[in-house]
Scaffold this active site. Structure first.
Site, mmCIF file in Angstrom:
data_model
loop_
_atom_site.group_PDB
_atom_site.id
_atom_site.type_symbol
_atom_site.label_atom_id
_atom_site.label_comp_id
_atom_site.label_asym_id
_atom_site.label_seq_id
_atom_site.Cartn_x
_atom_site.Cartn_y
_atom_site.Cartn_z
ATOM 1 N N LYS A 145 0.839 -1.214 0.000
ATOM 2 C CA LYS A 145 0.000 0.000 0.000
ATOM 3 C C LYS A 145 0.868 1.255 0.000
ATOM 4 C CE LYS A 145 -2.950 0.805 3.612
ATOM 5 N NZ LYS A 145 -2.752 2.182 4.124
ATOM 6 N N SER A 146 1.850 1.305 0.874
ATOM 7 C CA SER A 146 2.700 2.507 0.964
ATOM 8 C C SER A 146 3.454 2.738 -0.345
ATOM 9 C CB SER A 146 3.710 2.349 2.096
ATOM 10 O OG SER A 146 3.059 2.345 3.332
ATOM 11 N N SER B 211 7.047 9.628 12.061
ATOM 12 C CA SER B 211 5.994 9.345 11.088
ATOM 13 C C SER B 211 6.510 9.431 9.663
ATOM 14 C CB SER B 211 4.844 10.340 11.273
ATOM 15 O OG SER B 211 4.061 10.399 10.099
ATOM 16 N N LYS C 293 -4.692 6.096 14.589
ATOM 17 C CA LYS C 293 -4.801 5.436 13.278
ATOM 18 C C LYS C 293 -6.266 5.452 12.821
ATOM 19 C CE LYS C 293 -0.504 4.585 12.830
ATOM 20 N NZ LYS C 293 0.232 5.363 11.833
ATOM 21 N N GLN D 10 4.627 9.396 7.107
ATOM 22 C CA GLN D 10 3.735 10.265 6.329
ATOM 23 C C GLN D 10 4.181 11.710 6.423
ATOM 24 O OE1 GLN D 10 -0.247 9.372 7.656
ATOM 25 N NE2 GLN D 10 -0.244 7.366 6.680
ATOM 26 N N ARG E 85 -8.507 12.521 12.436
ATOM 27 C CA ARG E 85 -7.080 12.217 12.656
ATOM 28 C C ARG E 85 -6.241 13.500 12.555
ATOM 29 N NH1 ARG E 85 -5.651 7.114 9.090
ATOM 30 N NH2 ARG E 85 -3.695 7.352 10.214
ATOM 31 N N ASP F 260 1.940 -1.041 11.880
ATOM 32 C CA ASP F 260 0.640 -1.489 11.384
ATOM 33 C C ASP F 260 0.371 -2.950 11.726
ATOM 34 O OD1 ASP F 260 0.264 1.020 10.380
ATOM 35 O OD2 ASP F 260 0.882 0.525 8.344
ATOM 36 N N GLY G 60 -4.981 8.069 5.325
ATOM 37 C CA GLY G 60 -4.069 9.063 5.900
ATOM 38 C C GLY G 60 -2.900 9.344 4.969
#
Ligand code: S3P
Length: 434
Positions: A22-23, A168, A343, A170, A122, A316, A94
């Site tokens: 996914k990432s 993080s 999350k 992200q 979030r 995760d 996110g």
């Protein structure tokens, strides 16, 4: 949709492969969209989160074509997005909203971003604050902390030096994407390493990026070039199979072409520490990402401690590791995991509440869990609308006495639409029911 799970003495056996990571899928699409020329992406994750990223990119004028076995993206160059007429909807994702915000910080246009109920609760200030220092104007709900967000970007991004307050990926990635349009070098200091897919993929697309210890430096205004990208199988999806095959007695499965980047694959280290039998075979590189085949045989597990630098590497996978801990001998302690509370849902509270319904013995702590292994009992449990909670509970059902029903399980389409099909093919008693 709900999942009906039974154990009935069935073992897991056979070979399977995982959907795309996914990432890595998000990053491939985002970098392709601002590269010069065409990018073909193989094994792109066809799950709700990654589809939402593609929809947002289309609204920014990017051409995305679905071909036979791959997707083709025609890039618009570093600052070539069109001002979107419609709201950019990140859904439950996110990664989509935060990385896109970084990308839009470097575009001279106005856009509004939103998401579903969970995403709008979030924290977004972790990206809004540093992106504002870089020159973007961003407004959001409740004192600029939550989506919906309105952004006016600039193609004259200010390069900054920034120490990440949370480990993080992200946030790190959003700042790197903004830094692509900075006149100068953006420097990011990460106290603890988090997944480094953005750094690797930026290098693949030709960015000038250097990593020395915990310091990342990116020189701005360097044109990216379209690529052919092969997305590794998702280790976060494989995690459910690895734990299931470890826990269900006499199982043996082979999972092909899984991404084993060490900033992501902490689950392999933790399970090995607990006594799992996992062989990592035929290691190779796909676009700078290590990929391997995993041979997993069932084994008895012992409790362990999961804390500190391990956390960002198993972030995760904590829900499914909690299931492994609930079946292990002795006690497992999970600390430093407070990020799980922000999350898709509060994952510490969700997994603790639902595993208790299955008679797990555990205590919830502000930053983790304390779990004593034992025999789980089948129960009617709920996903809390969170894909990883739904799938972790289904794995718990495989080792519980009696039947388990996981309610509200359609959320697994976010990251692993083929979840029950793959489990069933390997022999597990997991059925999706409407
Ligand atoms: C992700 C980073 C992690 C992870 C998420 C995907 C990414 O989030 O939990 O599922 O693709 O960068 P944080 O950066 O918020 O820790």
């Amino acid at each position: 949709m709900k999942l009906r799970v039974t154990c009935d003495g069935k073992v897991l056996s056979g070979t399977c492969s995982m959907p795309g990571d996914k990432s890595v899928s998000h990053r491939a699409a985002l970098l392709a969209s601002i590269a010069e020329g065409t990018t073909d992406i193989y094994n792109y994750l066809w799950g709700a989160d990654c589809l939402q990223t593609l929809q947002c990119l289309k609204r920014l004028g990017v051409v995305v074509e679905k071909r036979d076995g791959f997707i083709r993206i025609i890039g618009r160059g570093l600052d070539g997005f069109q001002e979107p007429e419609e709201i950019l909807d990140a859904g439950n994702s996110g990664t989509t909203i935060r990385l896109l915000l970084g990308l839009l910080a470097g575009q001279d246009l106005f856009a509004v971003l939103t998401g579903d109920k969970s995403l709008c609760q979030r924290p977004m200030d972790r990206v809004i604050n540093p992106l504002s220092m870089m020159g973007a104007q961003i407004q959001g709900r409740f004192g600029n902390r939550y989506a919906p967000l309105a952004i006016r970007g600039t193609c004259e991004v200010r390069p900054i030096e920034y120490t990440l307050p949370v480990p993080s990926a992200q946030v790190k990635s959003a700042l790197l994407l903004a830094g692509l349009n900075a006149s100068g070098t953006t420097t990011i200091i990460q106290p603890l390493p988090s997944r480094d897919h953005t750094e690797r993929m930026l290098q693949v697309f030709g960015a000038r990026l250097k990593v020395k210890g915990n310091v990342i430096q990116l020189a701005g205004k360097k044109t990216l070039k379209g690529q052919v990208i092969k997305v590794p199988g998702d280790i976060s999806a494989a995690a459910f199979l690895i734990v299931a095959a470890t826990l269900v007695r006499d199982s043996e499965i082979m999972i092909q072409s899984v991404g084993v980047n060490s900033t992501r694959a902490g689950i392999l280290d933790v399970l090995k520490m607990m006594g799992a039998d996992i062989q990592i075979q035929d290691m190779r590189l796909w676009n700078k990402e290590p990929v391997a085949d995993l041979l997993v045989k069932s084994a008895d597990l012992e409790g362990t401690v999961i804390e500190g630098e391990l956390l960002p590497r198993v972030l995760d996978e904590i829900p499914v590791l909690a299931v492994a801990a609930a079946a292990a001998r002795g006690e497992t302690v999970i600390r430093d995991a407070d990020e799980l509370r922000v999350k898709e849902t509060d994952r510490l509270q969700a997994i603790a509440t639902e595993l208790r319904k299955m008679k797990a013995v555990l205590k919830e702590k502000p930053d983790g869990l304390r779990i004593r292994g034992g025999q789980l009992q089948g129960a009617r449990v709920n996903s809390w609308g969170d894909h990883r909670i739904a799938m972790a509970l289904a794995v718990a059902g495989l080792i519980a006495r009696g039947e388990t029903i996981v309610e509200d399980a359609s959320c697994l389409n976010i990251s692993f639409p083929a979840f029950s099909d793959i489990f069933r093919k390997l022999g597990a008693g997991i059925d999706a029911q409407n």
